[in-house]
Design a protein around this motif. Sequence first.
Motif: not given
Length: 453
Positions: A7-27
């Motif tokens: 990735n370019p520095k300062g950016t990230r990919d999100f694996l399924p578990l990470e995205l699940s946790k982010r969506n938990y916060i967003i929900n």
Amino acid sequence: MSKSPSNPKGTRDFLPLELSKRNYIINILRKNFKNFGFSEIETPALEKSSTLLGKYGNEGDRLVFKILNSGDKVKKADISSLQSGDLNSFIRSISEKGLKYDLTVPLARFVSQHQNEITFPFKRFQIQNVWRADRPQHGRFQEFTQCDADVVGSNSVLQEIELIKLYDTVFNQLGFSDLVIKINHRRILKELACYFGAGENIVEFITALDKIDKIGVDKVLEEIKLLTLDFSEKELRNLLSAKEFDLGYLKKIFSKNSDSFYALDELNQILSYFSVNNLVNEIKFDLTLARGLNYYTGTIIEVLSKTNQRIGSIGGGGRYDDLTSMFNLKNMSGVGISFGLDRIYLLMEESKLFPDYLDKSFEFMVANFGISNLESLAPYVDEIRNKNREVFIYPDNVKLTKQFSFANKHNASVVIIYGENERKEGIVTLKNMLTGDQSSCQLNELVQTLTNS
């Protein structure tokens, strides 16, 4: 040898578990935004440079990602400005757009552009990515998600009270009880600058105060000495070093200024309200809280962890009385807050606040014994899914140990086994992947057995 992709520095990919946790916060955010009466909008990733620049101060403008003009527009590059060292003019000649730096300035543009299509006061929330050309470090990224709630078209201090309550409600539901919600007022900071002789350098004075957590009181005072020579360094040092701030003392030194009296009264109303209607997390007045963005004109708010200050603020906002006037919409006060999703995520991860069930990619897995067996199971799988339960069908008819291993890696709760023996007897074997125990039920009881558990 070719380099491995990254990735370019300062950016990230999100694996399924990470995205699940982010969506938990967003929900949780989205649910509470709606519960507090906010409506969702979206704005483009790109904004005109004229929309973005001049709203965030010199430091903020420097961090706006500029987008290079394409096609024939590149030919309009002002080479003479580049050669003379006038980089700002050169950049303007090759870039007419930028990536949005935050969600507030685009909101002001949105409200001005659509003022005849919305009803005021307009309560909106927005969950979108923003970009800043900042140096990447722990908890600080060049691409990150902001989650904002704003009210435009109301001067009432009740809006600040509601937004502070929204902060406390969301963070309490996320599991936090060790946060401090700090408040201050831009008019108090302006009067403070005047009182200490920096009335002609108010923006620079506030910018210096905003650095106090990063560089300390001594270095802040050194910067302020460059702005004014006629001030009591001892008095200012005592004010900036105090752990508790006395609004009454400020009222004495600001006795000749009605604007600062108004600001102190607003803060007193907020603090008084929450002395009766207690928050789960702490709220306190902090004279050193500055919030560096230029568009703030009234109350300013910031949320920090008491136990992990290294990660920085996880939320912040404030009132802006004239931001929309920059887009030809006058007398339209607004106030808003932002939740720092990425920092909240890191803090929740470090504090182990995410629920265990998020580790599951799916709840149930159907073992594969051939497509004819799966055909018999299909109606029951459909019924389970219709009850909002996750079912994964293993795609290949391979050894059962391999299928169990796959289910384990995804933290599945139960593997549904419907092989030839089960088919002949009209039953289904259920393997509990946590305990290793196996049980059986009639095929026609499968849905009830799984969904009642």
